[in-house]
Design a protein around this motif. Structure first.
Motif, PDB file in Angstrom:
ATOM      1  N   LYS A 291     -76.684   2.395  27.807  1.00 21.64           N
ATOM      2  CA  LYS A 291     -77.886   2.625  28.625  1.00 21.64           C
ATOM      3  C   LYS A 291     -78.061   4.103  28.988  1.00 21.64           C
ATOM      4  O   LYS A 291     -79.156   4.552  29.285  1.00 21.64           O
ATOM      5  N   LEU A 292     -76.965   4.863  28.967  1.00 27.94           N
ATOM      6  CA  LEU A 292     -77.056   6.279  29.358  1.00 27.94           C
ATOM      7  C   LEU A 292     -77.573   7.176  28.231  1.00 27.94           C
ATOM      8  O   LEU A 292     -77.804   8.355  28.441  1.00 27.94           O
ATOM      9  N   LEU A 293     -77.745   6.591  27.043  1.00 28.66           N
ATOM     10  CA  LEU A 293     -78.200   7.395  25.905  1.00 28.66           C
ATOM     11  C   LEU A 293     -79.648   7.094  25.592  1.00 28.66           C
ATOM     12  O   LEU A 293     -80.088   5.946  25.692  1.00 28.66           O
ATOM     13  N   SER A 294     -80.412   8.114  25.217  1.00 32.28           N
ATOM     14  CA  SER A 294     -81.730   7.823  24.639  1.00 32.28           C
ATOM     15  C   SER A 294     -81.817   8.530  23.291  1.00 32.28           C
ATOM     16  O   SER A 294     -81.415   9.696  23.138  1.00 32.28           O
ATOM     17  N   VAL A 295     -82.304   7.770  22.306  1.00 34.34           N
ATOM     18  CA  VAL A 295     -82.258   8.240  20.921  1.00 34.34           C
ATOM     19  C   VAL A 295     -83.473   9.114  20.627  1.00 34.34           C
ATOM     20  O   VAL A 295     -84.606   8.730  20.909  1.00 34.34           O
ATOM     21  N   ASP A 296     -83.226  10.286  20.093  1.00 35.92           N
ATOM     22  CA  ASP A 296     -84.317  11.140  19.610  1.00 35.92           C
ATOM     23  C   ASP A 296     -84.646  10.731  18.172  1.00 35.92           C
ATOM     24  O   ASP A 296     -85.763  10.367  17.853  1.00 35.92           O
ATOM     25  N   TYR A 297     -83.635  10.763  17.298  1.00 44.32           N
ATOM     26  CA  TYR A 297     -83.826  10.193  15.965  1.00 44.32           C
ATOM     27  C   TYR A 297     -82.513   9.615  15.454  1.00 44.32           C
ATOM     28  O   TYR A 297     -81.431  10.026  15.889  1.00 44.32           O
ATOM     29  N   ALA A 298     -82.628   8.649  14.577  1.00 50.61           N
ATOM     30  CA  ALA A 298     -81.473   8.055  13.903  1.00 50.61           C
ATOM     31  C   ALA A 298     -81.996   7.607  12.553  1.00 50.61           C
ATOM     32  O   ALA A 298     -82.765   6.647  12.467  1.00 50.61           O
ATOM     33  N   GLU A 299     -81.639   8.333  11.504  1.00 47.87           N
ATOM     34  CA  GLU A 299     -82.271   8.110  10.199  1.00 47.87           C
ATOM     35  C   GLU A 299     -81.289   8.344   9.068  1.00 47.87           C
ATOM     36  O   GLU A 299     -80.276   8.999   9.255  1.00 47.87           O
ATOM     37  N   ILE A 300     -81.685   7.844   7.906  1.00 45.67           N
ATOM     38  CA  ILE A 300     -80.986   8.214   6.676  1.00 45.67           C
ATOM     39  C   ILE A 300     -81.933   9.134   5.918  1.00 45.67           C
ATOM     40  O   ILE A 300     -83.087   8.771   5.665  1.00 45.67           O
ATOM     41  N   VAL A 301     -81.444  10.329   5.591  1.00 43.76           N
ATOM     42  CA  VAL A 301     -82.303  11.309   4.917  1.00 43.76           C
ATOM     43  C   VAL A 301     -81.644  11.806   3.636  1.00 43.76           C
ATOM     44  O   VAL A 301     -80.423  11.723   3.473  1.00 43.76           O
ATOM     45  N   ASP A 302     -82.487  12.339   2.770  1.00 43.87           N
ATOM     46  CA  ASP A 302     -81.993  13.009   1.573  1.00 43.87           C
ATOM     47  C   ASP A 302     -81.303  14.304   2.011  1.00 43.87           C
ATOM     48  O   ASP A 302     -81.856  15.055   2.829  1.00 43.87           O
ATOM     49  N   ALA A 303     -80.099  14.561   1.499  1.00 44.68           N
ATOM     50  CA  ALA A 303     -79.320  15.711   1.986  1.00 44.68           C
ATOM     51  C   ALA A 303     -79.899  17.049   1.535  1.00 44.68           C
ATOM     52  O   ALA A 303     -79.551  18.086   2.086  1.00 44.68           O
ATOM     53  N   ASP A 304     -80.794  17.031   0.537  1.00 51.01           N
ATOM     54  CA  ASP A 304     -81.412  18.290   0.110  1.00 51.01           C
ATOM     55  C   ASP A 304     -82.705  18.566   0.865  1.00 51.01           C
ATOM     56  O   ASP A 304     -82.955  19.683   1.282  1.00 51.01           O
ATOM     57  N   THR A 305     -83.532  17.526   1.026  1.00 50.16           N
ATOM     58  CA  THR A 305     -84.866  17.747   1.594  1.00 50.16           C
ATOM     59  C   THR A 305     -84.971  17.379   3.073  1.00 50.16           C
ATOM     60  O   THR A 305     -85.910  17.760   3.743  1.00 50.16           O
ATOM     61  N   PHE A 306     -84.006  16.586   3.543  1.00 46.93           N
ATOM     62  CA  PHE A 306     -84.053  16.045   4.909  1.00 46.93           C
ATOM     63  C   PHE A 306     -85.261  15.150   5.162  1.00 46.93           C
ATOM     64  O   PHE A 306     -85.656  14.916   6.297  1.00 46.93           O
ATOM     65  N   GLU A 307     -85.853  14.614   4.072  1.00 45.01           N
ATOM     66  CA  GLU A 307     -86.897  13.590   4.186  1.00 45.01           C
ATOM     67  C   GLU A 307     -86.198  12.229   4.273  1.00 45.01           C
ATOM     68  O   GLU A 307     -85.170  12.014   3.632  1.00 45.01           O
ATOM     69  N   SER A 308     -86.822  11.306   5.021  1.00 43.29           N
ATOM     70  CA  SER A 308     -86.270   9.952   5.112  1.00 43.29           C
ATOM     71  C   SER A 308     -86.239   9.286   3.747  1.00 43.29           C
ATOM     72  O   SER A 308     -87.132   9.513   2.924  1.00 43.29           O
ATOM     73  N   VAL A 309     -85.231   8.446   3.532  1.00 44.27           N
ATOM     74  CA  VAL A 309     -85.188   7.652   2.303  1.00 44.27           C
ATOM     75  C   VAL A 309     -85.221   6.177   2.690  1.00 44.27           C
ATOM     76  O   VAL A 309     -84.898   5.824   3.837  1.00 44.27           O
TER      77      VAL A 309
END
Ligand code: AMP
Length: 290
Positions: free
Chosen positions: A235-253
């Motif tokens: 409860k003490l944490l709030s998520v900004d982002y949690a994603e899987i991304v391409d390690a070169d482009t940092f775009e979501s996959v």
């Protein structure tokens, strides 16, 4: 260990080392040194001599609402830690010399700098790439060492080095963690005891995703869901982002592929924490590194 505060002197010392045929290594930091930083120094010492560590709390990478003023500063303790490791030179320039009156040139790595960390912290990577380019120009290191803890930063610096034909090899080093898995960070010192306990959920979330991958999960959206679920239990944490991304482009996959990262950014109170896990294909197998 020599401590250098002026740009001119640093230039002279580094250029002399290069002229003497030595392999110059640079480890840029903002100080408040911990084992994560020291691991970069050791990696640098394995490949380079002399090793120059810089300590500079870079004002241009902090947004006006961020923690520039209260960022931990402990020069004497840092100096002692570097002495103990037998670092050759500590470079600790002043903000006045790095950014004199009239300073007006910034470098931005387009695209990569606007995603994830860049989206949440506008202008952050512009400040980072500008100061790193300045440090590279002053020291002209053969190699510079960065932590995978700040994976997007390391990727951006690598892109800058490629794009600007820099003579510096960018080396990325593993994440150093506390006993409960929390990635070491100078900002961990801000955490209240109950936030510090909750912060271990970042590692637990990544570890849970790692187990799912080991069990055959390849759907990146479901894995991102796993990350959010574990983080959501605190409860003490709030998520900004949690994603899987391409390690070169940092775009979501949407599905795991050759070279991905699971990336997290979470607030514990006012403190922003980041972490990540590398998912790489090696000899046909997915290898996950936390
Ligand atoms: P900072 O002082 O936070 O700017 O970090 C300086 C360098 O240390 C960066 O390249 C970071 O990625 C690296 N670093 C910070 N924390 C860790 C860690 N826990 N493990 C490995 N490298 C780290």
């Amino acid at each position: 260990m020599e401590t250098i505060h002026t740009l001119e002197w640093m230039k002279q010392v580094a250029r002399q080392a290069r002229a003497d045929g030595r392999l110059v290594g640079l480890v840029p930091t903002m100080g408040a040194l911990h084992e994560g930083h020291l691991s970069l120094i050791r990696a640098a010492q394995q490949q380079c001599s002399p090793v120059i560590a810089s300590i500079f709390v870079n004002p241009t990478q902090f947004a006006p609402n961020e923690d520039l003023e209260k960022y931990p500063r402990q020069m004497e303790a840092d100096r002692a830690a570097l002495e103990e490791l037998r670092v050759d030179t500590l470079f600790a320039p002043t903000a006045k010399e790095m950014y004199p009156e009239g300073f007006g040139t910034y470098v931005t790595v387009e695209g990569l700098s606007t995603r994830l960390e860049g989206k949440s912290r506008p202008g952050h990577f512009r400040g980072v790439s500008t100061v790193v380019l300045k440090l590279f120009e002053i020291v002209q290191p053969h190699c510079a060492f960065f932590g995978r803890k700040d994976a997007q930063q390391a990727r951006i610096i690598r892109q800058m080095a490629t794009d600007l034909n820099l003579d510096t090899r960018v080396v990325t080093c593993p994440i150093v963690r506390e006993a409960d898995g929390l990635a070491m960070s100078s900002r961990n010192a801000y955490l209240k005891p109950e936030e510090r306990r909750a912060a271990a959920a970042l590692y637990r979330a990544l570890d849970k995703a790692r187990k799912e991958i080991a069990a055959g999960e390849r759907d990146a959206l479901r894995l991102a869901g796993v990350l959010r679920r574990v983080l959501g239990e605190e409860k003490l944490l709030s998520v900004d982002y949690a994603e899987i991304v391409d390690a070169d482009t940092f775009e979501s996959v949407t599905r795991l592929r050759r070279n991905c990262l699971a990336v997290l950014a979470v607030f514990a109170g006012k403190t922003r924490l980041i972490d990540n896990m590398a998912i790489e294909e090696k000899e046909g197998e997915l290898v996950v590194t936390l």
